[in-house]
Scaffold this motif. Structure first.
Motif, PDB file in Angstrom:
ATOM      1  N   THR A  10       0.856  -1.187   0.000  1.00  0.00           N
ATOM      2  CA  THR A  10       0.000   0.000   0.000  1.00  0.00           C
ATOM      3  C   THR A  10       0.893   1.238   0.000  1.00  0.00           C
ATOM      4  OG1 THR A  10      -0.052   0.157   2.410  1.00  0.00           O
ATOM      5  CG2 THR A  10      -1.750  -1.218   1.360  1.00  0.00           C
ATOM      6  N   PRO A  11       0.342   2.390  -0.355  1.00  0.00           N
ATOM      7  CA  PRO A  11       1.131   3.629  -0.274  1.00  0.00           C
ATOM      8  C   PRO A  11       1.654   3.887   1.153  1.00  0.00           C
ATOM      9  CG  PRO A  11      -0.835   3.997  -1.584  1.00  0.00           C
ATOM     10  CD  PRO A  11      -0.955   2.616  -0.986  1.00  0.00           C
ATOM     11  N   GLU A  12       0.890   3.469   2.161  1.00  0.00           N
ATOM     12  CA  GLU A  12       1.329   3.622   3.553  1.00  0.00           C
ATOM     13  C   GLU A  12       2.549   2.742   3.843  1.00  0.00           C
ATOM     14  OE1 GLU A  12      -1.966   2.875   2.784  1.00  0.00           O
ATOM     15  OE2 GLU A  12      -2.716   4.910   3.039  1.00  0.00           O
ATOM     16  N   ASP A  13       2.531   1.514   3.288  1.00  0.00           N
ATOM     17  CA  ASP A  13       3.676   0.611   3.462  1.00  0.00           C
ATOM     18  C   ASP A  13       4.933   1.208   2.826  1.00  0.00           C
ATOM     19  OD1 ASP A  13       2.127  -1.323   4.747  1.00  0.00           O
ATOM     20  OD2 ASP A  13       1.731  -2.426   2.890  1.00  0.00           O
ATOM     21  N   GLU A  14       4.785   1.761   1.634  1.00  0.00           N
ATOM     22  CA  GLU A  14       5.922   2.371   0.950  1.00  0.00           C
ATOM     23  C   GLU A  14       6.440   3.586   1.721  1.00  0.00           C
ATOM     24  OE1 GLU A  14       4.811   3.153  -3.089  1.00  0.00           O
ATOM     25  OE2 GLU A  14       4.806   1.023  -3.603  1.00  0.00           O
ATOM     26  N   ALA A  15       5.535   4.372   2.270  1.00  0.00           N
ATOM     27  CA  ALA A  15       5.938   5.542   3.057  1.00  0.00           C
ATOM     28  C   ALA A  15       6.700   5.096   4.305  1.00  0.00           C
ATOM     29  CB  ALA A  15       4.719   6.367   3.443  1.00  0.00           C
ATOM     30  N   LYS A  16       6.229   4.018   4.940  1.00  0.00           N
ATOM     31  CA  LYS A  16       6.906   3.494   6.128  1.00  0.00           C
ATOM     32  C   LYS A  16       8.286   2.954   5.756  1.00  0.00           C
ATOM     33  CE  LYS A  16       6.746   2.470  10.511  1.00  0.00           C
ATOM     34  NZ  LYS A  16       6.792   3.508  11.515  1.00  0.00           N
ATOM     35  N   LEU A  17       8.404   2.299   4.605  1.00  0.00           N
ATOM     36  CA  LEU A  17       9.689   1.802   4.123  1.00  0.00           C
ATOM     37  C   LEU A  17      10.669   2.959   3.934  1.00  0.00           C
ATOM     38  CD1 LEU A  17      11.615  -0.334   2.995  1.00  0.00           C
ATOM     39  CD2 LEU A  17      10.416  -0.157   0.810  1.00  0.00           C
TER      40      LEU A  17
END
Length: 71
Positions: A10-17
Motif C-alpha cells: 500500500t502507499p502507507e507501506d511504501e511511506a513506512k519503508l
C-alpha cells in the motif's frame, strides 16, 4: 500443499519503508517492523528507488568471543 500469501504494498507501506530507511535501519530491522520478508523489502525498495543499508555482520571478536572456539 501450503499456499504462499502475498500482501500487496500500500502507499502507507511504501511511506513506512522510506521512513525507516531514512532513520538508518538496516534490512533485517525493516523487514521485522513491516512484517515482510527481507527479499520482499529488497525488491520493493529497488522498485521505488530507496537505498537500503545491508544487515550488520558480526565477527566473533565483535561479540566478545574467542574466534578459535566453537559457537
Amino acid at each position: 500443499m501450503l499456499k504462499r500469501l502475498v500482501y500487496a504494498w500500500t502507499p502507507e507501506d511504501e511511506a513506512k519503508l522510506r521512513e525507516l530507511t531514512e532513520q538508518g535501519l538496516h534490512l533485517r530491522a525493516i523487514a521485522l517492523r513491516l512484517k515482510r520478508s527481507e527479499s520482499s523489502i529488497k525488491k520493493r525498495s529497488k522498485e521505488i528507488g530507496v537505498k537500503l543499508k545491508p544487515n550488520p555482520r558480526y565477527r566473533a571478536r565483535d561479540l566478545g568471543r574467542d574466534s578459535r572456539t566453537s559457537w
